[in-house]
Motif scaffolding. Sequence first.
Motif, mmCIF file in Angstrom:
data_model
loop_
_atom_site.group_PDB
_atom_site.id
_atom_site.type_symbol
_atom_site.label_atom_id
_atom_site.label_comp_id
_atom_site.label_asym_id
_atom_site.label_seq_id
_atom_site.Cartn_x
_atom_site.Cartn_y
_atom_site.Cartn_z
ATOM 1 N N HIS A 72 0.840 -1.206 0.000
ATOM 2 C CA HIS A 72 0.000 0.000 0.000
ATOM 3 C C HIS A 72 0.874 1.254 0.000
ATOM 4 C CE1 HIS A 72 -2.764 3.026 1.818
ATOM 5 N NE2 HIS A 72 -3.670 2.378 1.121
ATOM 6 N N GLN A 81 7.239 18.194 14.607
ATOM 7 C CA GLN A 81 6.793 18.296 13.205
ATOM 8 C C GLN A 81 6.518 16.907 12.613
ATOM 9 O OE1 GLN A 81 9.488 20.120 10.373
ATOM 10 N NE2 GLN A 81 7.790 20.903 9.160
ATOM 11 N N ILE A 82 7.395 15.952 12.955
ATOM 12 C CA ILE A 82 7.192 14.591 12.444
ATOM 13 C C ILE A 82 5.922 13.996 13.050
ATOM 14 C CG2 ILE A 82 8.142 12.251 12.408
ATOM 15 C CD1 ILE A 82 10.929 13.528 12.282
ATOM 16 N N LYS A 133 11.322 5.753 16.126
ATOM 17 C CA LYS A 133 10.348 6.314 17.074
ATOM 18 C C LYS A 133 10.862 6.307 18.509
ATOM 19 C CE LYS A 133 6.420 4.854 14.253
ATOM 20 N NZ LYS A 133 5.159 4.134 14.192
ATOM 21 N N ALA A 142 -3.767 16.149 4.205
ATOM 22 C CA ALA A 142 -2.983 14.929 4.000
ATOM 23 C C ALA A 142 -2.675 14.735 2.516
ATOM 24 C CB ALA A 142 -3.751 13.729 4.552
ATOM 25 N N LEU A 192 5.923 7.693 7.417
ATOM 26 C CA LEU A 192 4.972 8.684 7.919
ATOM 27 C C LEU A 192 3.504 8.281 7.709
ATOM 28 C CD1 LEU A 192 6.762 11.922 6.627
ATOM 29 C CD2 LEU A 192 6.786 11.016 8.958
ATOM 30 N N VAL A 193 3.226 7.574 6.635
ATOM 31 C CA VAL A 193 1.829 7.182 6.377
ATOM 32 C C VAL A 193 1.534 5.824 7.002
ATOM 33 C CG1 VAL A 193 0.100 6.715 4.607
ATOM 34 C CG2 VAL A 193 1.799 8.497 4.225
ATOM 35 N N GLU A 194 2.363 4.854 6.671
ATOM 36 C CA GLU A 194 2.084 3.490 7.153
ATOM 37 C C GLU A 194 2.571 3.262 8.582
ATOM 38 O OE1 GLU A 194 0.120 1.833 5.402
ATOM 39 O OE2 GLU A 194 0.297 2.876 3.488
ATOM 40 N N GLN A 202 -8.611 17.770 7.287
ATOM 41 C CA GLN A 202 -7.401 16.969 7.515
ATOM 42 C C GLN A 202 -7.093 16.075 6.303
ATOM 43 O OE1 GLN A 202 -7.316 14.851 11.188
ATOM 44 N NE2 GLN A 202 -5.214 14.184 10.937
ATOM 45 N N GLN A 203 -8.132 15.551 5.695
ATOM 46 C CA GLN A 203 -7.931 14.711 4.507
ATOM 47 C C GLN A 203 -7.300 15.518 3.374
ATOM 48 O OE1 GLN A 203 -9.008 11.397 3.225
ATOM 49 N NE2 GLN A 203 -8.704 10.846 5.366
ATOM 50 N N GLN A 243 3.307 15.625 13.961
ATOM 51 C CA GLN A 243 2.169 16.252 13.294
ATOM 52 C C GLN A 243 1.944 15.652 11.901
ATOM 53 O OE1 GLN A 243 2.532 20.506 13.203
ATOM 54 N NE2 GLN A 243 0.356 20.829 12.757
ATOM 55 N N LEU A 244 3.065 15.411 11.210
ATOM 56 C CA LEU A 244 2.957 14.785 9.877
ATOM 57 C C LEU A 244 2.357 13.382 9.994
ATOM 58 C CD1 LEU A 244 6.354 15.834 8.224
ATOM 59 C CD2 LEU A 244 4.081 16.379 7.358
ATOM 60 N N GLU A 245 2.805 12.655 11.015
ATOM 61 C CA GLU A 245 2.272 11.303 11.223
ATOM 62 C C GLU A 245 0.766 11.346 11.465
ATOM 63 O OE1 GLU A 245 5.629 8.482 13.265
ATOM 64 O OE2 GLU A 245 4.893 10.145 14.475
ATOM 65 N N GLU A 246 0.369 12.333 12.243
ATOM 66 C CA GLU A 246 -1.047 12.445 12.590
ATOM 67 C C GLU A 246 -1.890 12.757 11.347
ATOM 68 O OE1 GLU A 246 -3.903 15.210 15.344
ATOM 69 O OE2 GLU A 246 -1.768 15.173 15.835
ATOM 70 N N ILE A 247 -1.385 13.696 10.561
ATOM 71 C CA ILE A 247 -2.147 14.090 9.361
ATOM 72 C C ILE A 247 -2.141 12.972 8.323
ATOM 73 C CG2 ILE A 247 -2.205 15.704 7.413
ATOM 74 C CD1 ILE A 247 -0.973 17.803 9.360
ATOM 75 N N LEU A 248 -0.955 12.446 8.043
ATOM 76 C CA LEU A 248 -0.833 11.426 6.989
ATOM 77 C C LEU A 248 -1.392 10.076 7.415
ATOM 78 C CD1 LEU A 248 2.733 12.335 5.667
ATOM 79 C CD2 LEU A 248 0.583 12.636 4.449
ATOM 80 N N GLY A 249 -1.551 9.906 8.715
ATOM 81 C CA GLY A 249 -2.111 8.641 9.209
ATOM 82 C C GLY A 249 -3.500 8.367 8.662
ATOM 83 N N SER A 250 -4.188 9.420 8.243
ATOM 84 C CA SER A 250 -5.540 9.224 7.702
ATOM 85 C C SER A 250 -5.508 8.486 6.354
ATOM 86 C CB SER A 250 -6.235 10.577 7.534
ATOM 87 O OG SER A 250 -5.501 11.381 6.636
ATOM 88 N N LEU A 251 -4.320 8.461 5.747
ATOM 89 C CA LEU A 251 -4.195 7.760 4.457
ATOM 90 C C LEU A 251 -3.687 6.332 4.636
ATOM 91 C CD1 LEU A 251 -2.398 10.582 2.417
ATOM 92 C CD2 LEU A 251 -4.849 10.152 2.595
ATOM 93 N N ARG A 252 -3.487 5.947 5.886
ATOM 94 C CA ARG A 252 -2.873 4.635 6.163
ATOM 95 C C ARG A 252 -3.732 3.490 5.620
ATOM 96 N NH1 ARG A 252 -0.672 4.239 12.090
ATOM 97 N NH2 ARG A 252 0.581 5.888 11.144
ATOM 98 N N TYR A 253 -3.065 2.385 5.373
ATOM 99 C CA TYR A 253 -3.749 1.191 4.858
ATOM 100 C C TYR A 253 -4.837 0.716 5.841
ATOM 101 C CZ TYR A 253 -4.478 -3.738 3.822
ATOM 102 O OH TYR A 253 -5.052 -4.951 3.572
#
Lengths: 192, 163
Positions: free
Chosen positions: A54, B16-17, B9, A129, A151-153, A125-126, B19-29
């Motif tokens: 993914h 900043q990281i 971690k 992102a 950062l994403v996964e 937020q989306q 915050q990025l994790e929090e925002i980008l986490g919404s795209l997680r698998y």
Amino acid sequence: MATADMLLMNPLAPAAPELATETPPVEVGLVRAALEGDRDGFGRLYSLYAPLVHGILLARVPRTEVDDLVQDIFLHAFRKLHTLRDSAAFGPWIAMIARNRAVDFHRRSRATVEITDELRGSDKQQSKAAEILGLIRSLPDAYRETLVLRLVEGMTGPEIAERTGLTAASVRVNLHRGMKLLREKLGTTEGL
Amino acid sequence: MNDDYLWDKSGDPDPQIQQLEEILGSLRYQPQPLRYEPNALKHRRNYFPLLAIAATVVVALLTGGLWLQLRTEEASIPAVAIAQPTTPRINPAFDSPINSPLSAPSYSPKKHKPVLVNREERQEALAAKQQLLFALRLASEKLNTAYRRTQTPSQIKNQHKAG
């Protein structure tokens, strides 16, 4: 940092043999079980490696295509599993399939405009992102994949190295350099 | 800048990281079950290449058979023609080998009846044979082309979803 610069010379270098032996044998057993027709075994491999696939796809193809491509890649892997020579290298193997599939996707598909969350009218937020993901995608190939996985996964550096077959040092350098570039890009836009 | 948090971690978190994790986490698998195809393990056999090969063989056999038959018939014509000069001229009335009732049965080496054709008919037959052979060759080429096309790597479906 000097060491990091030296390692950056070959950021996609495959893992050293001594690191490859550290791969947990769980994949070996699961691959063997899957080859014998055990779908549960392959299901466990899917659960373990779906986030990796993914992430690799998310760094390269439109988000709307990623979920279907993940399914396609694992079904393809299921059919072609007998061609995998080293069962312990399932991660690097499926990562390579995912990268190739992303290249194929761009080769075959017509130019498209991704429907962003802003256009869809979803939450803020989306859309933020999606904007940051766009910045990550503008980074060099080696950096964007590693950054998306981190950062994403939510994978750690050692996990990324283990799953992708890259050396830990290469992943570390990619993360460091990629993050530096991303900070610069975020600074030039509006910042977080 | 402390890279430990970025690496594994550990250590002091970088805001900043995080915050990025929090925002980008919404795209997680998001885990989804693997949707197996009904016959994922069974290889779908494509019979088209085999059919193409079989058709090519049949056409080749038919072509060969027709060619042999035409050649045999062709060979029988000169036999009659060759017989002409050696025919004893008993009566000038029977000079023409085609019309002679004696020449054909006496000098034909084959048991079956010789095909009696004149030059024009023979030319027509040869032209027809050439046309038939050309048509068969063309059909064979087309089958070969179809077979070659089936040899290209199979494309995986669902590649053109964009747009």
